[in-house]
Scaffold this active site. Structure first.
Site, PDB file in Angstrom:
ATOM      1  N   GLY A 293      21.634  32.472 -64.188  1.00 26.66           N
ATOM      2  CA  GLY A 293      21.372  33.787 -64.824  1.00 26.66           C
ATOM      3  C   GLY A 293      20.253  33.566 -66.028  1.00 26.66           C
ATOM      4  CB  SER A 294      19.405  35.632 -69.040  1.00 20.32           C
ATOM      5  OG  SER A 294      19.750  36.693 -68.274  1.00 20.32           O
ATOM      6  CB  THR A 295      21.010  29.925 -69.417  1.00 22.04           C
ATOM      7  OG1 THR A 295      21.503  30.000 -68.307  1.00 22.04           O
ATOM      8  CG2 THR A 295      21.928  30.591 -70.577  1.00 22.04           C
TER       9      THR A 295
END
Lengths: 634, 386
Positions: A293-295
């Protein structure tokens, strides 16, 4: 008279018969004693000598500071030899006093002359055994065994792993380094009687065992404890299916801490339920894959900056989605982020920005970078069962696929792969091989093997690295990352929330994560916290993962005694001053609630598509700091 | 008081020498097991020494005791023999051991009834045959010998003790042979005995197991085959010259009954094939002396008696040799004069006393050369027979 002659004849013939049989038997004897002698002697020798294995002591495992994490100690099995006991009553009385076993039971065993050896008690510790030895009881024998002991019990469970009862490494480092740890068994060959009792005054050959080597880990038990505690709290608050935390030294690739929950006490391995044991002893950080995801956006950003496909001054417009190849890729904020710069895009974690960046980079460049970062490949970490992650084949990946990869979906990596890649973009662009064991030394302290920082790849330039660090620090000191903000200290980081695909469809299961580096300008610690399927109702990384990463940072600061920066501390504290009283927003319409929050200088997130606010987080009538994000559910 | 004289010193020396050697062999074979099981390395040696001392007195007694007196006592002797064999079944007197009733006990001392009974039978049969040697050719004439021997065999078999039964059975056959039974009858009895043997073996499951173990001891080396294998290990380990006195390894509880029925294995281990060869010569010499005494006996009774005693010694020794070397299925029978067993030693030494007494009564000296000439021409060698 003929009778007499006949008698004498018969006497002679009986004598001849006896002599004849005698000669036959002597012939047989000759076969046994002379012809078959060698063979029989060799067979007999097998039973004359007793081969006593002298078990090698298994090596210890120590942390980076020399704190013992796993060791072996001797226990004793106590037997009685009924045939050698003169007074069973005395023996039974002494043993029952020392060992606390029923007198009757021991007495009956001591009288059971049918058996040469009867077990009284297993795994008796050294103190009690000494008492038994000093009682000097005839017919009582002790046999030494080695038992593995983990002083911290439920700590570093999956990393250390455990051994079988016979001290063979079964999982974790105990398995990977088994050949070093086990040592070389010796043996004593001694002449014994049929019951295995050594015969007095006979020579016995004795080959001593060589103790196993000791492992010196990169793990710091103090940091490890911080991770364990953080995850325990996380699990308590959000009840995820599992949770993982890793702390790594970005300058070397040394793993400073690694924890997974649920876990168990290594001194009490739940061997009864194999399936559950396998589940709990799996080191999720290394063998399990997840959609980051966003990481992952951090990496896409680094690629974009490195390749110059965008500049920090460029403005992106986000209507809440992008359409790629006719497919609508939604941003997590359905109303859209509007116009924003590259840095703001990262701060807001806007998916649309990263879709654009991915498309500009193109499939070939993206895949080249993924390879450079180590995705889809083994890192050759010193651990058994490492996973490569799942990277879609370059030929089958469609535009819409690699557009998604840009914000960490449609790609699965292991937590250790992600943190290793993140480390490389904050340490100046060096991808180091992660490792657990610093050195292996024998009992005399000679180092027999060593792991050193190994540069796998150069990922990005140091300029890009500097820019990423600045951006990630901005993420923390602004809205969404503020949960991690610690006055006087510089932290860089990124949250992540990814919705899980199961059987090809999106469901309401999430993976919430946070990755952060400290100190932001020159990171020495990179922390990754992942919660898989939190069930508390919250799933945003900023709520489920970030606060726990913060406790790890705080713990490290305290443990390492790191002084705060006096110049910024006042300003920073002001930032965190909770001086805004949050009103009750439940019942208001969305537009009313939003304008109220904006007036107060607060930010907001809206969940679902309704018109009215039905719930709010943080609760009303609490003080919050300026710029805090309030979660509204409609 | 008769003057103690001795016509056959060689026999006495051989027998006493063998008994003393037995004492040493017993010590070597049993010192470890005795100290483990009884806490006294000399446990068996002491018992044997007591037997030897009593045995020496027995030799003196029977050397001086005119064997002709046995004739009057013959019914008493066979009666007591049968009584002893019956007593083993009476609880309180009989002692059970390894599932068999073979012993009777008087206080601290116990004897094996069959040891006495086999000599009792020989004395009884010799007395009868010497009186009725002419009737021995008829079936009716030999019946008392057959019946008394059969009864003894039957009682011993009930204990059960097949090996001693076998031994007495062989002696019975040999006595009938010597007694002049027609070859026809002899062959019939031999065949009957041989036919009876498989039946007896099948009747007791443990005997069948032993038979199987004998055929292939390695098939079950820890159960039925154990005893035989351990015996072969002993003998094999001894090789040609042995490992030396007291150096046996098998005596460390590997070989059961190493001091009694299987003492020959330990002797074979410590002194090798060579040592057993010498031991064999000693036994052959004893048998030669026994046969010589039988030859030179002044009357039929002496001759039969001497022969009977000699055949017990010979047959028992042969069976023991055969068992230890794995030539016949394992069965427990002691090696005369050597195996541990006080009562056995006393009885055997007593019988040697009887032999010496027969020898002392002999008026002739055996002349081999003369005998050989006469043997061919079927001429009588001795003239004066009572």
């Amino acid at each position: 008279m003929n009778n007499l002659i006949s008698l004498q004849k018969r006497l002679i013939s009986v004598f001849v018969l006896i002599t004849f049989i005698f000669l036959l038997l002597l012939g047989r004897l000759f076969f046994v004693q002379v012809k078959d002698s060698k063979w029989l002697q060799a067979k007999a020798a097998e039973q004359w000598f007793r081969d006593l294995p002298l078990n090698a002591t298994r090596g210890t495992i120590e942390d980076a500071n020399g704190v013992t994490l796993a060791t072996s100690y001797s226990t004793y099995d106590i037997y009685v030899k009924p045939t050698r006991i003169k007074s069973p009553a005395t023996v039974a009385l002494s043993l029952s006093n020392i060992l606390g076993i029923d007198y009757e039971t021991i007495f009956n065993k001591a009288c059971n002359v049918k058996y040469s050896e009867v077990l009284i008690k297993q795994q008796v510790d050294a103190d009690l055994s000494k008492k038994v030895i000093s009682a000097n009881l005839e017919g009582v024998v002790l046999s030494e065994n080695s038992t593995r002991f983990y002083p911290y019990g439920d700590l570093l469970t999956q990393v250390l792993g455990y051994t079988t009862i016979d001290n063979v490494g079964q999982s974790g480092l105990e398995l990977y380094y088994n050949n070093y740890l086990k040592g070389v068994n010796g043996y004593a060959l001694e002449e014994s009687d049929v019951h295995g009792v050594k015969i007095d005054n006979t020579l016995s050959s004795y080959i001593p065992s060589v103790p196993g080597c000791n492992l010196n880990l990169t793990i710091d038990v103090n940091i490890q404890k911080l991770c364990e505690d953080a995850l325990i709290n996380l699990c308590h608050d959000h009840e995820p299916k599992s949770a993982t935390a890793i702390v790594m030294n970005p300058k070397t690739g040394e793993i400073l801490a690694m924890s997974s929950k649920p876990s168990f006490d290594l001194n009490n391995v739940p061997r009864d339920d194999i399936q559950k044991l396998m589940e709990m002893s799996k080191n999720l950080s290394v063998v399990d894959v997840y959609e980051p995801g966003s990481t992952f956006k951090v990496l896409t950003m680094a690629m974009a900056l490195e390749e110059g496909v965008s500049t920090e001054s460029e403005h992106f417009y986000d209507p809440g989605y992008r359409i790629v190849d006719g497919e609508k890729i939604k941003c997590w904020k359905l109303t859209g982020h509007g116009s924003q710069t590259l840095t703001e895009g990262l701060c807001n974690s806007c998916n649309s920005v990263f879709v654009d960046l991915s498309l500009r980079l193109g499939k070939e460049r993206l895949y080249d970078y993924y390879k450079t970062f180590g995705f889809g490949n083994l890192l050759n970490i010193d651990f058994t069962g490492e996973s490569k992650g799942i990277l879609m084949d370059i030929d089958t990946a469609k535009k819409v696929d690699y557009a998604r990869m840009g914000f960490g979906q449609a790609i699965a990596v292991t937590p250790i792969q992600l943190i290793t890649a993140i480390c490389s973009v904050v340490n100046g662009g060096n991808l180091y091989r992660p490792y657990f064991v610093k050195s292996i030394s024998d009992t005399s302290g000679n180092v027999v093997a060593k792991n050193q920082p190994t540069l796998i790849n150069k990922t990005v330039s140091s300029e890009t690295s500097e820019r990423i660090k600045t951006m990630l620090e901005a993420v923390i000191s602004q809205s969404y990352g503020i949960e991690t903000f610690i006055p006087g200290y510089r932290i860089a980081g990124k949250t992540g929330t990814s919705q899980k695909y199961e059987a090809g469809a999106i469901n309401n299961k999430y993976v919430s994560s946070f990755v952060g580096a400290f100190p932001a300008n020159d990171p020495e610690y990179v922390v990754l916290v992942i919660a898989d399927e939190p069930s508390s109702g919250h799933y945003y990384g900023s709520i489920v993962a970030t606060p726990y990463a913060k406790t790890i940072f705080e713990g490290i600061i305290k443990y390492k005694n790191i002084e705060p920066n006096g110049e910024t501390i006042e300003e920073d504290t002001a930032k965190l001053e909770k001086n805004i009283l949050l009103p009750n927003l439940v019942g208001l319409s969305i537009t009313e609630a939003c304008s109220t929050l904006t007036k107060l200088g607060l930010l907001y997130e809206i969940e679902n598509d309704g018109d009215k606010v039905v719930a709010q987080f943080t609760p009303p009538n609490t003080y919050v700091y300026k710029g805090a994000v309030i979660l509204l559910t409609t | 008081m008769k003057k103690f004289k001795l016509n056959n010193l060689i026999l006495l020396i051989l027998v006493l020498g063998l008994s003393l050697f037995g004492l040493v062999a017993i010590y070597s074979a049993s010192s470890y097991s005795a100290s483990v099981n009884y806490g006294d390395a000399f446990f068996f040696v002491k018992k044997q020494a007591v037997g030897l001392v009593i045995g020496i007195f027995a030799i003196i007694f029977f050397t001086l005791f005119d064997y002709h007196k046995f004739y009057k006592l013959r019914w008493w002797i066979i009666g007591i023999s049968v009584l002893l064999l019956v007593l083993v079944f009476i609880p309180g007197i009989g002692k059970s051991n390894y599932g068999a009733n073979r012993w009777i006990g008087f206080g601290g001392f116990s004897i094996q009834s069959s040891e006495v009974a086999k000599f009792g039978f020989v004395i009884f049969a010799s007395c009868y045959m010497s009186k009725n040697y002419e009737k021995m050719k008829t079936f009716k004439g030999m019946l008392p010998v057959l019946l008394s021997g059969g009864l003894i065999c039957f009682l011993v078999l009930l204990e059960p003790n097949l090996s001693v039964t076998l031994c007495i059975g062989c002696v019975l056959l040999l006595l009938l042979f010597i007694g002049g039974v027609k070859t026809k009858y002899f062959v019939i009895f031999l065949c009957l005995g041989l036919a009876l043997l498989p039946i007896l073996i099948i009747a007791e499951p443990y005997r069948l197991k032993r038979l199987v173990a004998f055929i292939n001891p390695w098939a079950n080396p820890l159960e039925e085959g154990f005893q035989l294998i351990q015996s072969l290990y002993s003998l094999g380990a001894g090789g040609f010259f042995g490992v030396g006195l007291f150096n046996s390894r098998q005596k460390y509880l590997f070989l059961p009954f190493s001091e009694s029925d299987f003492i020959l294995s330990i002797i074979g281990e410590e002194f090798g094939f060579f040592g057993i060869l010498i031991l064999c010569f000693v036994y052959i010499a004893i048998i030669v002396q026994g046969i010589k005494i039988a030859f030179n006996a002044s009357d039929r009774m002496g001759s039969y008696l001497a022969f009977g005693i000699t055949s017990i010694i010979g047959v028992q020794m042969l069976i023991n040799f055969a068992v230890v070397t794995g030539s016949i299925p394992p069965t427990g029978i002691p090696l005369p004069f050597v195996s541990a067993g006080g009562s056995s030693l006393v009885v055997f030494l007593s019988s040697v006393g009887i032999l010496l007494n027969i020898s002392n009564n002999s008026k002739f000296k055996f002349d081999m050369r003369k005998f050989a000439i006469n043997f061919k021409s079927n001429k009588r060698v001795k003239t004066s027979i009572k």
